[in-house]
Design a protein around this motif. Sequence first.
Motif, PDB file in Angstrom:
ATOM      1  N   MET A   1       0.846  -1.198   0.000  1.00 45.03           N
ATOM      2  CA  MET A   1       0.000   0.000   0.000  1.00 45.03           C
ATOM      3  C   MET A   1       0.881   1.247   0.000  1.00 45.03           C
ATOM      4  N   THR A   2       0.542   2.235  -0.811  1.00 47.59           N
ATOM      5  CA  THR A   2       1.342   3.456  -0.920  1.00 47.59           C
ATOM      6  C   THR A   2       0.885   4.501   0.103  1.00 47.59           C
ATOM      7  N   THR A   3       1.751   5.480   0.343  1.00 51.36           N
ATOM      8  CA  THR A   3       1.484   6.530   1.324  1.00 51.36           C
ATOM      9  C   THR A   3       1.600   7.890   0.668  1.00 51.36           C
ATOM     10  N   ALA A   4       0.641   8.750   0.967  1.00 48.91           N
ATOM     11  CA  ALA A   4       0.644  10.125   0.465  1.00 48.91           C
ATOM     12  C   ALA A   4       0.733  11.085   1.638  1.00 48.91           C
ATOM     13  N   LEU A   5       1.572  12.111   1.513  1.00 42.03           N
ATOM     14  CA  LEU A   5       1.664  13.173   2.522  1.00 42.03           C
ATOM     15  C   LEU A   5       1.059  14.434   1.925  1.00 42.03           C
ATOM     16  N   ILE A   6       0.140  15.050   2.657  1.00 39.39           N
ATOM     17  CA  ILE A   6      -0.596  16.220   2.174  1.00 39.39           C
ATOM     18  C   ILE A   6      -0.437  17.350   3.170  1.00 39.39           C
ATOM     19  N   THR A   7       0.080  18.489   2.732  1.00 41.37           N
ATOM     20  CA  THR A   7       0.143  19.655   3.602  1.00 41.37           C
ATOM     21  C   THR A   7      -1.133  20.482   3.423  1.00 41.37           C
ATOM     22  N   GLY A   8      -1.536  21.146   4.510  1.00 37.33           N
ATOM     23  CA  GLY A   8      -2.792  21.891   4.464  1.00 37.33           C
ATOM     24  C   GLY A   8      -3.960  20.958   4.204  1.00 37.33           C
ATOM     25  N   SER A   9      -3.977  19.832   4.910  1.00 38.99           N
ATOM     26  CA  SER A   9      -4.907  18.743   4.576  1.00 38.99           C
ATOM     27  C   SER A   9      -6.310  18.902   5.138  1.00 38.99           C
ATOM     28  N   THR A  10      -6.504  19.827   6.077  1.00 39.42           N
ATOM     29  CA  THR A  10      -7.771  19.837   6.805  1.00 39.42           C
ATOM     30  C   THR A  10      -8.884  20.632   6.132  1.00 39.42           C
ATOM     31  N   SER A  11      -8.583  21.315   5.040  1.00 40.88           N
ATOM     32  CA  SER A  11      -9.642  22.087   4.382  1.00 40.88           C
ATOM     33  C   SER A  11      -9.343  22.209   2.892  1.00 40.88           C
ATOM     34  N   GLY A  12     -10.360  22.619   2.155  1.00 42.56           N
ATOM     35  CA  GLY A  12     -10.196  22.964   0.758  1.00 42.56           C
ATOM     36  C   GLY A  12      -9.652  21.850  -0.115  1.00 42.56           C
ATOM     37  N   HIS A  26      -4.925   4.691  -0.359  1.00 48.47           N
ATOM     38  CA  HIS A  26      -3.602   5.154   0.067  1.00 48.47           C
ATOM     39  C   HIS A  26      -3.594   5.451   1.567  1.00 48.47           C
ATOM     40  N   ASP A  27      -2.556   5.018   2.261  1.00 47.07           N
ATOM     41  CA  ASP A  27      -2.328   5.514   3.609  1.00 47.07           C
ATOM     42  C   ASP A  27      -1.933   6.987   3.518  1.00 47.07           C
ATOM     43  N   LEU A  28      -2.144   7.721   4.614  1.00 46.99           N
ATOM     44  CA  LEU A  28      -1.964   9.168   4.569  1.00 46.99           C
ATOM     45  C   LEU A  28      -1.094   9.677   5.707  1.00 46.99           C
ATOM     46  N   VAL A  29      -0.362  10.751   5.421  1.00 45.71           N
ATOM     47  CA  VAL A  29       0.241  11.584   6.454  1.00 45.71           C
ATOM     48  C   VAL A  29      -0.386  12.960   6.288  1.00 45.71           C
ATOM     49  N   HIS A  46      -9.904   7.040   8.430  1.00 45.40           N
ATOM     50  CA  HIS A  46      -9.612   5.655   8.818  1.00 45.40           C
ATOM     51  C   HIS A  46     -10.895   4.840   8.936  1.00 45.40           C
ATOM     52  N   ASP A  47     -11.894   5.396   9.613  1.00 45.63           N
ATOM     53  CA  ASP A  47     -13.144   4.668   9.823  1.00 45.63           C
ATOM     54  C   ASP A  47     -13.892   4.439   8.512  1.00 45.63           C
ATOM     55  N   ARG A  48     -13.827   5.400   7.610  1.00 49.20           N
ATOM     56  CA  ARG A  48     -14.582   5.292   6.361  1.00 49.20           C
ATOM     57  C   ARG A  48     -13.894   4.411   5.332  1.00 49.20           C
ATOM     58  N   HIS A  49     -12.560   4.488   5.268  1.00 45.17           N
ATOM     59  CA  HIS A  49     -11.854   3.813   4.178  1.00 45.17           C
ATOM     60  C   HIS A  49     -10.874   2.725   4.637  1.00 45.17           C
ATOM     61  N   GLY A  50     -10.660   2.605   5.950  1.00 41.48           N
ATOM     62  CA  GLY A  50      -9.781   1.561   6.460  1.00 41.48           C
ATOM     63  C   GLY A  50      -8.305   1.800   6.213  1.00 41.48           C
ATOM     64  N   VAL A  51      -7.931   3.046   5.935  1.00 39.49           N
ATOM     65  CA  VAL A  51      -6.517   3.363   5.695  1.00 39.49           C
ATOM     66  C   VAL A  51      -5.887   3.880   6.980  1.00 39.49           C
ATOM     67  N   GLU A  52      -4.562   3.811   7.042  1.00 42.47           N
ATOM     68  CA  GLU A  52      -3.839   4.414   8.151  1.00 42.47           C
ATOM     69  C   GLU A  52      -3.640   5.891   7.861  1.00 42.47           C
ATOM     70  N   ALA A  53      -3.916   6.726   8.859  1.00 40.16           N
ATOM     71  CA  ALA A  53      -3.796   8.170   8.679  1.00 40.16           C
ATOM     72  C   ALA A  53      -2.985   8.740   9.838  1.00 40.16           C
ATOM     73  N   GLN A  54      -1.755   9.093   9.552  1.00 38.36           N
ATOM     74  CA  GLN A  54      -0.862   9.676  10.549  1.00 38.36           C
ATOM     75  C   GLN A  54      -1.081  11.179  10.617  1.00 38.36           C
ATOM     76  N   VAL A  55      -1.003  11.731  11.821  1.00 41.09           N
ATOM     77  CA  VAL A  55      -1.165  13.169  12.040  1.00 41.09           C
ATOM     78  C   VAL A  55       0.200  13.796  12.309  1.00 41.09           C
ATOM     79  N   GLY A  76      13.082   6.475   5.604  1.00 42.70           N
ATOM     80  CA  GLY A  76      13.109   5.324   4.715  1.00 42.70           C
ATOM     81  C   GLY A  76      12.339   4.128   5.227  1.00 42.70           C
ATOM     82  N   ARG A  77      12.034   4.100   6.529  1.00 39.82           N
ATOM     83  CA  ARG A  77      11.280   2.972   7.085  1.00 39.82           C
ATOM     84  C   ARG A  77       9.807   3.047   6.716  1.00 39.82           C
ATOM     85  N   ALA A  78       9.321   4.243   6.402  1.00 38.45           N
ATOM     86  CA  ALA A  78       7.921   4.437   6.017  1.00 38.45           C
ATOM     87  C   ALA A  78       7.889   5.430   4.866  1.00 38.45           C
ATOM     88  N   PRO A  79       8.300   4.994   3.677  1.00 42.04           N
ATOM     89  CA  PRO A  79       8.467   5.928   2.555  1.00 42.04           C
ATOM     90  C   PRO A  79       7.166   6.579   2.112  1.00 42.04           C
TER      91      PRO A  79
END
Length: 257
Positions: A1-12, A26-29, A46-55, A76-79
């Motif tokens: 599973m791939t991971t995406a990091l999104i800045t300014g993620s809480t709106s818009g 996709h898992d998320l940061v 997480h509850d809706r899509h079952g993905v891991e979401a790091q804050v 590198g441990r969590a690319p």
Amino acid sequence: MTTALITGSTSGIGAAFARRLAADGHDLVLVARDTERLRGQATELHDRHGVEAQVLTADLATDGGIEAVAERLGDGRAPVDLLVNNAGFGNKGRFLQVPVADELTMLKVHCEAVLRLTSAATGPMRERGRGGVVNVASVAAFVPRGTYGASKAWVVQFTQGAARDLAGSGVRLMALCPGFVRTEFHERAGMGTDSIPGWMWLDADKVVAAGLADLARGRSLSVPDPRYKALMGLAKLAPRGLVGGVSARTGRKYGPQ
């Protein structure tokens, strides 16, 4: 599973990216300044899509905030496979009406943070031979419209130049340039929107869908709506003074975030 990091993620647009990428598995940061809001967003996705979401709480107007996100991108441990540089804001007022300190803060978020985070992400991506970066800019990049437009023009030029330099590496970079999007952007900046015609407003989820489709096609620039593509074509032909006057009458910023 791939991971995406999104800045300014809480709106818009950032929140729209988070919804779409989580729905795609996709898992998320998730990166923003408001920890409580981030946690609520992470739990919902997480509850809706079952993905891991790091804050990750970080203020990209500060060196410490940029360094915290860069450190996560280099883990590198969590690319991180996809970086979305979306964080941004607008200042209300014309040149000389806005304090220089506020203009410099904008440049730090829109330019310095984008440069440093893109660099932090693409190094490991190039070593792995895959990855992507979406830098959210604006159609304001193509009109003469103050510090906001200038900063977004820098984002476009930087992203397209880096995309050329990394061609063939497996790493894709794209500048996403929407027009007016219905988000909290203008309200947070205290900007009125009454003068903006209804047909110029875009939906954040559709902007994201179009942008991700363009990224998959390997494009380094995405203007995600036929109406704005036509307007940008006309802007290239019209005198710059006329374009600047029109943009002044339709709002202080073409704010996408």
